[in-house]
Enzyme design. Structure first.
Site, short mmCIF file in Angstrom:
data_model
loop_
_atom_site.label_atom_id
_atom_site.label_comp_id
_atom_site.label_asym_id
_atom_site.label_seq_id
_atom_site.Cartn_x
_atom_site.Cartn_y
_atom_site.Cartn_z
N CYS A 49 14.32 3.25 11.31
CA CYS A 49 15.32 3.89 10.45
C CYS A 49 15.66 5.28 10.96
O CYS A 49 16.83 5.69 10.93
CB CYS A 49 14.82 3.95 9.01
N ASN B 35 15.42 -2.43 0.47
CA ASN B 35 14.85 -3.23 1.55
C ASN B 35 14.99 -4.72 1.25
O ASN B 35 14.93 -5.15 0.11
CB ASN B 35 13.39 -2.84 1.84
N TYR C 159 9.25 -12.30 9.87
CA TYR C 159 9.16 -10.89 10.27
C TYR C 159 9.56 -10.78 11.72
O TYR C 159 9.20 -11.64 12.51
CB TYR C 159 7.72 -10.40 10.11
N CYS D 251 15.09 -2.44 6.35
CA CYS D 251 14.67 -1.37 5.45
C CYS D 251 15.86 -0.88 4.63
O CYS D 251 17.02 -1.01 5.04
CB CYS D 251 14.11 -0.21 6.24
N GLU E 9 16.92 2.12 4.11
CA GLU E 9 17.71 3.16 4.76
C GLU E 9 18.75 2.56 5.70
O GLU E 9 19.90 2.99 5.72
CB GLU E 9 16.80 4.11 5.57
N ASN F 205 12.14 -10.79 4.94
CA ASN F 205 12.36 -12.15 5.38
C ASN F 205 11.03 -12.71 5.85
O ASN F 205 10.24 -12.00 6.47
CB ASN F 205 13.38 -12.15 6.52
#
Length: 160
Positions: free
Chosen positions: A115, A62, A68, A73, A75, A65
Site C-alpha cells: 500500500c 479490505n 492469497y 487492502c 488503502e 480471497n
C-alpha cells in the site's frame, strides 16, 4: 563509509475528539467502511477514506480471497477507486482505521508495504503530499504529512 540519518515526524492525537473536524469526519468514514470489509480469513478489518481536492470522498475496505494474495487492502481499494473515478483530482488526505474480530486493536496501524508503494505512485504523480492519519479501533491516531515518512527511499517513475 558514512551513516545517513533520515528524520521522520508524526503528530500524535490522543483520540478522535482531538482531530480537526474535517479529519474526524474522514476518519469516521474509514471506521464505517471497515465494518463492510470482507475478511473471513484474517478477521482483520481495515477501512480507508480519501479526501480529494474536488470535495469528493472515496472509501475502501479490505477484500480478502481464499487464493492469497489475490485480495486487496483497504488503502489500495480506495486509492485505485479514486484514481479510476477521478483521475484528475488530487488526493489530499487519507484516513485509515483497523480492527480485529479476535482482539482489541489499540495501536495505530499504518499501511503495509504494498500500500505504501501504491500511495507513493499517486503522491509522486500528483506532486502533492497525501497527509495520512491512521489508527486502530481506539486509541492514538498518528498523522504523517507525507508518504515520505513511511517510505523514505521511495521507488518511483524517476528511477525508470
Amino acid at each position: 563509509m558514512k551513516k545517513i540519518t533520515i528524520p521522520v515526524n508524526f503528530t500524535v492525537f490522543d483520540s478522535l475528539e482531538e482531530l480537526p473536524a474535517t479529519v474526524r469526519t474522514l476518519m469516521e468514514e474509514a471506521v464505517a467502511i471497515r465494518k463492510k470489509a470482507y475478511a473471513p480469513y484474517s478477521k482483520f478489518r481495515v477501512g480507508a477514506a480519501i479526501q480529494l481536492d474536488n470535495g469528493k470522498v472515496v472509501v475502501g475496505s479490505n477484500q480478502e480471497n481464499a487464493a492469497y494474495p489475490s485480495g486487496l487492502c483497504a488503502e489500495r481499494v480506495a486509492i485505485f477507486q479514486a484514481g479510476a473515478l477521478y483521475p484528475d483530482a488530487k488526493m489530499l488526505t487519507m484516513a485509515i482505521s483497523a480492527t480485529s474480530d479476535n482482539k482489541p486493536v489499540v495501536s495505530p496501524i499504518p499501511p503495509c508495504g504494498a500500500c505504501r508503494q501504491s500511495i507513493a505512485e499517486y503522491e509522486t504523480r500528483q506532486d502533492v503530499p497525501i497527509v495520512m492519519y491512521f489508527m486502530g479501533e481506539t486509541g492514538e491516531i498518528y498523522q504523517s504529512d507525507s508518504l515520505q515518512n513511511l517510505l523514505p527511499f521511495v521507488f518511483d517513475k524517476n528511477h525508470l
